[in-house]
Design a protein around this motif. Structure first.
Motif, PDB file in Angstrom:
ATOM      1  N   HIS A 178      59.713  15.732 -71.245  1.00  0.00           N
ATOM      2  CA  HIS A 178      58.512  14.931 -71.504  1.00  0.00           C
ATOM      3  C   HIS A 178      58.833  13.449 -71.278  1.00  0.00           C
ATOM      4  CE1 HIS A 178      56.446  18.410 -73.154  1.00  0.00           C
ATOM      5  NE2 HIS A 178      57.543  18.679 -73.841  1.00  0.00           N
ATOM      6  N   PRO A 179      59.054  13.063 -70.022  1.00  0.00           N
ATOM      7  CA  PRO A 179      59.409  11.663 -69.739  1.00  0.00           C
ATOM      8  C   PRO A 179      58.260  10.731 -70.075  1.00  0.00           C
ATOM      9  CG  PRO A 179      58.925  12.832 -67.709  1.00  0.00           C
ATOM     10  CD  PRO A 179      58.937  13.865 -68.793  1.00  0.00           C
ATOM     11  N   PRO A 180      58.572   9.495 -70.452  1.00  0.00           N
ATOM     12  CA  PRO A 180      57.507   8.518 -70.751  1.00  0.00           C
ATOM     13  C   PRO A 180      56.724   8.161 -69.495  1.00  0.00           C
ATOM     14  CG  PRO A 180      59.667   7.474 -70.765  1.00  0.00           C
ATOM     15  CD  PRO A 180      59.911   8.944 -70.649  1.00  0.00           C
ATOM     16  N   PHE A 181      55.577   7.507 -69.726  1.00  0.00           N
ATOM     17  CA  PHE A 181      54.666   7.201 -68.621  1.00  0.00           C
ATOM     18  C   PHE A 181      55.338   6.381 -67.527  1.00  0.00           C
ATOM     19  CE2 PHE A 181      51.223   7.772 -71.928  1.00  0.00           C
ATOM     20  CZ  PHE A 181      50.789   8.975 -71.408  1.00  0.00           C
ATOM     21  N   LEU A 182      56.228   5.479 -67.915  1.00  0.00           N
ATOM     22  CA  LEU A 182      56.898   4.653 -66.902  1.00  0.00           C
ATOM     23  C   LEU A 182      57.642   5.527 -65.900  1.00  0.00           C
ATOM     24  CD1 LEU A 182      57.831   1.888 -65.794  1.00  0.00           C
ATOM     25  CD2 LEU A 182      59.768   2.023 -67.373  1.00  0.00           C
ATOM     26  N   LEU A 183      58.334   6.542 -66.388  1.00  0.00           N
ATOM     27  CA  LEU A 183      59.104   7.403 -65.491  1.00  0.00           C
ATOM     28  C   LEU A 183      58.197   8.372 -64.733  1.00  0.00           C
ATOM     29  CD1 LEU A 183      62.294   8.146 -67.632  1.00  0.00           C
ATOM     30  CD2 LEU A 183      61.963   6.463 -65.812  1.00  0.00           C
ATOM     31  N   GLN A 184      57.073   8.743 -65.326  1.00  0.00           N
ATOM     32  CA  GLN A 184      56.113   9.556 -64.578  1.00  0.00           C
ATOM     33  C   GLN A 184      55.543   8.750 -63.411  1.00  0.00           C
ATOM     34  OE1 GLN A 184      53.202  11.698 -67.017  1.00  0.00           O
ATOM     35  NE2 GLN A 184      54.552  11.432 -68.786  1.00  0.00           N
ATOM     36  N   GLY A 185      55.277   7.482 -63.673  1.00  0.00           N
ATOM     37  CA  GLY A 185      54.799   6.613 -62.601  1.00  0.00           C
ATOM     38  C   GLY A 185      55.855   6.406 -61.532  1.00  0.00           C
ATOM     39  N   ARG A 186      57.103   6.255 -61.959  1.00  0.00           N
ATOM     40  CA  ARG A 186      58.192   6.097 -60.991  1.00  0.00           C
ATOM     41  C   ARG A 186      58.330   7.350 -60.129  1.00  0.00           C
ATOM     42  NH1 ARG A 186      59.936   2.060 -58.620  1.00  0.00           N
ATOM     43  NH2 ARG A 186      60.370   0.928 -60.570  1.00  0.00           N
ATOM     44  N   ARG A 187      58.167   8.528 -60.735  1.00  0.00           N
ATOM     45  CA  ARG A 187      58.241   9.769 -59.966  1.00  0.00           C
ATOM     46  C   ARG A 187      57.174   9.785 -58.870  1.00  0.00           C
ATOM     47  NH1 ARG A 187      56.106  14.890 -59.593  1.00  0.00           N
ATOM     48  NH2 ARG A 187      57.623  16.517 -59.036  1.00  0.00           N
ATOM     49  N   ALA A 188      55.961   9.354 -59.211  1.00  0.00           N
ATOM     50  CA  ALA A 188      54.894   9.290 -58.206  1.00  0.00           C
ATOM     51  C   ALA A 188      55.288   8.342 -57.080  1.00  0.00           C
ATOM     52  CB  ALA A 188      53.592   8.835 -58.871  1.00  0.00           C
ATOM     53  N   TRP A 189      55.905   7.223 -57.425  1.00  0.00           N
ATOM     54  CA  TRP A 189      56.333   6.256 -56.403  1.00  0.00           C
ATOM     55  C   TRP A 189      57.405   6.857 -55.499  1.00  0.00           C
ATOM     56  CZ3 TRP A 189      61.159   3.786 -55.745  1.00  0.00           C
ATOM     57  CH2 TRP A 189      61.160   2.743 -54.810  1.00  0.00           C
ATOM     58  N   VAL A 190      58.361   7.596 -56.101  1.00  0.00           N
ATOM     59  CA  VAL A 190      59.421   8.228 -55.302  1.00  0.00           C
ATOM     60  C   VAL A 190      58.807   9.213 -54.321  1.00  0.00           C
ATOM     61  CG1 VAL A 190      61.464   9.700 -55.368  1.00  0.00           C
ATOM     62  CG2 VAL A 190      61.169   7.918 -57.104  1.00  0.00           C
ATOM     63  N   LEU A 191      57.861  10.027 -54.790  1.00  0.00           N
ATOM     64  CA  LEU A 191      57.194  10.980 -53.898  1.00  0.00           C
ATOM     65  C   LEU A 191      56.460  10.245 -52.777  1.00  0.00           C
ATOM     66  CD1 LEU A 191      55.820  13.425 -56.605  1.00  0.00           C
ATOM     67  CD2 LEU A 191      57.588  13.952 -54.902  1.00  0.00           C
ATOM     68  N   ALA A 192      55.810   9.147 -53.115  1.00  0.00           N
ATOM     69  CA  ALA A 192      55.102   8.371 -52.085  1.00  0.00           C
ATOM     70  C   ALA A 192      56.077   7.822 -51.052  1.00  0.00           C
ATOM     71  CB  ALA A 192      54.323   7.243 -52.737  1.00  0.00           C
ATOM     72  N   GLU A 193      57.254   7.382 -51.504  1.00  0.00           N
ATOM     73  CA  GLU A 193      58.264   6.873 -50.584  1.00  0.00           C
ATOM     74  C   GLU A 193      58.755   7.950 -49.641  1.00  0.00           C
ATOM     75  OE1 GLU A 193      59.656   3.518 -50.293  1.00  0.00           O
ATOM     76  OE2 GLU A 193      57.655   3.326 -51.186  1.00  0.00           O
TER      77      GLU A 193
END
Length: 199
Positions: A178-193
């Motif tokens: 259950h990662p915090p929102f910051l890391l969920q957002g970072r995951r989305a950024w990694v996928l976008a990259e």
């Protein structure tokens, strides 16, 4: 001035008075006010940082860098002071002093993560990646739920095109799935990259 007459050690009042002097163009009085304040409260990192800014504005750049360095050693969680120190050492082409200051904080405060995070951000170039990742892992070992350390690690791995590791860094075991929102957002950024925009 009346506040300081009643409570000479009130650092906040000293900083505000110094700012008022600066706004009216009396830089000398501003410096004197802050210099007296740090004598009265030598462990107040905020006042040392305010004095560093005043010194910089007065053209005393070497003294400003020294004072900012002292401020972050007193309180390494003072982000504004780190930002000032980094900006000033960069402007003076003395970036190695900023890196050395981060190393010094790591040595002086081995049980705190902040110096390692600053060091990981300060180092540059592909050749520094291993040391930057070690610094992140060290910060995580000290403070397992320090979200910024996991986030920085994911960013560094993504910049190095190590996407699988970056995604793992976005969902570290410390958060039990259950990662915090910051890391969920970072995951989305990694996928976008990676070009995986739909994911």
């Amino acid at each position: 001035p009346r506040c300081l007459d009643l409570s000479p050690g009130w650092s906040t009042a000293s900083r505000r008075l110094a700012q008022a002097f600066r706004v009216t163009g009396n830089i000398d009085k501003a410096l004197q006010t802050l210099q007296r304040a740090v004598v009265r409260e030598p462990l107040d990192a905020d006042t040392h940082h305010a004095l560093a800014h005043m010194l910089w504005n007065a053209g005393k750049k070497d003294e400003a860098v020294d004072r900012a360095r002292h401020a972050v050693k007193l309180n390494p969680w003072l982000d504004d002071a780190w930002e000032s120190l980094q900006g000033w050492t960069t402007e003076l082409n003395r970036q190695e002093e900023f890196v050395q200051c981060a190393r010094d904080v790591c040595k002086r405060r081995p049980g705190e993560a902040v110096g390692r995070l600053v060091l990981a951000r300060a180092l540059g170039g592909p050749e520094a990646l291993p040391e930057r990742l070690v610094a992140c892992d060290s910060a995580i070992a000290i403070a397992p739920h320090e979200t910024d350390a996991h986030d920085l690690k994911a960013w560094l791995l993504t910049e190095a095109k190590r996407f699988k590791e970056a995604l793992a860094a976005c969902n570290p075991p410390e958060f039990s799935g259950h990662p915090p929102f910051l890391l969920q957002g970072r995951r989305a950024w990694v996928l976008a990259e990676q070009g995986k925009r739909s994911e």
